[in-house]
Design a protein around this motif. Structure first.
Motif, mmCIF file in Angstrom:
data_model
loop_
_atom_site.group_PDB
_atom_site.id
_atom_site.type_symbol
_atom_site.label_atom_id
_atom_site.label_comp_id
_atom_site.label_asym_id
_atom_site.label_seq_id
_atom_site.Cartn_x
_atom_site.Cartn_y
_atom_site.Cartn_z
ATOM 1 N N THR A 45 66.952 73.806 8.323
ATOM 2 C CA THR A 45 67.503 74.916 9.105
ATOM 3 C C THR A 45 67.417 74.547 10.579
ATOM 4 N N GLU A 46 68.169 75.243 11.404
ATOM 5 C CA GLU A 46 68.167 74.961 12.846
ATOM 6 C C GLU A 46 66.767 75.167 13.429
ATOM 7 N N GLU A 47 66.095 76.220 12.974
ATOM 8 C CA GLU A 47 64.752 76.518 13.458
ATOM 9 C C GLU A 47 63.785 75.376 13.098
ATOM 10 N N ARG A 48 63.881 74.891 11.865
ATOM 11 C CA ARG A 48 63.008 73.806 11.410
ATOM 12 C C ARG A 48 63.308 72.518 12.179
ATOM 13 N N ARG A 49 64.580 72.272 12.487
ATOM 14 C CA ARG A 49 64.953 71.081 13.268
ATOM 15 C C ARG A 49 64.285 71.110 14.641
ATOM 16 N N LYS A 50 64.324 72.284 15.282
ATOM 17 C CA LYS A 50 63.722 72.418 16.616
ATOM 18 C C LYS A 50 62.205 72.229 16.536
ATOM 19 N N GLU A 51 61.609 72.746 15.471
ATOM 20 C CA GLU A 51 60.167 72.596 15.259
ATOM 21 C C GLU A 51 59.806 71.109 15.084
ATOM 22 N N LYS B 264 59.972 69.255 18.333
ATOM 23 C CA LYS B 264 58.753 69.478 19.120
ATOM 24 C C LYS B 264 57.634 68.546 18.656
#
Length: 186
Positions: free
Chosen positions: A107-113, A116
């Protein structure tokens, strides 16, 4: 004192920090199947923790699938248990002779995580390189203080040490950018 050999020794330490970063980033899942994801999985095999990649063949039959085929079929349950216990977040599918691991779409959120995590690992790598640089500079100053080199030679060697450090930091930035691109792509 072989000053140039000293610089080479410190340069090798920086290269080891780069290699350690590369190894750590290899374990970060980027939405595609990669056998290095399983490098840190340990299987309890006859009472001894054994690296999974030493007791099973790991292949990538499809872009999002890892196939784990144990050399000893009797260890299949142990391998499955180790995969479930690992922090990979993947559910093993046991077909009786091998285990399939399907890598889910990120997911986009997991990619950003994950991006990081990559940046944090890169910063640790840079800190390691800077520590080697400090160690190198201290060594050069100590050699100059002991009378092993003149002030001019010290200055030239400090410039060389800074160039080595800058090159290593640039390599780390390149490794990081490639991994971030891999994670954020798709």
């Amino acid at each position: 004192m072989g000053v140039s050999s000293e610089l080479v020794k410190y340069q090798e330490k920086m290269q080891k920090a780069e290699a350690a970063l590369q190894h750590e980033l290899g374990g970060i899942r980027a939405g595609v199947a990669n056998a290095s994801l399983l490098n840190r999985v340990m299987v309890e095999y006859y009472g001894a923790p054994t690296p999974l990649n030493q007791m099973a063949q790991i292949s990538v039959p499809e872009a999002r699938v890892l196939l784990v085929t144990p050399y000893d079929k009797s260890s299949l349950k142990d391998v499955e248990h180790a995969l479930l216990a690992s922090d990979l977040g993947l559910t093993p599918m046991n077909d009786g002779s091998a285990i399939r691991l399907v890598i889910p779409q990120l997911t986009e959120e997991r990619r950003k995580e994950l991006a990081k995590q990559v940046r944090a690992a890169a910063e640790k790598g840079k800190v390691a390189v800077r520590n080697v640089r400090r160690e190198m500079m201290d060594s050069l100053k100590k050699a100059q203080k002991n009378g092993d080199m003149s002030e001019d030679v010290l200055h030239d060697l400090e410039d060389e040490a800074q160039k080595i450090t800058d090159a290593s930091i640039k390599n780390i930035d390149g490794i990081t950018a490639a991994k971030e691109k891999e994670i954020l792509a798709e």
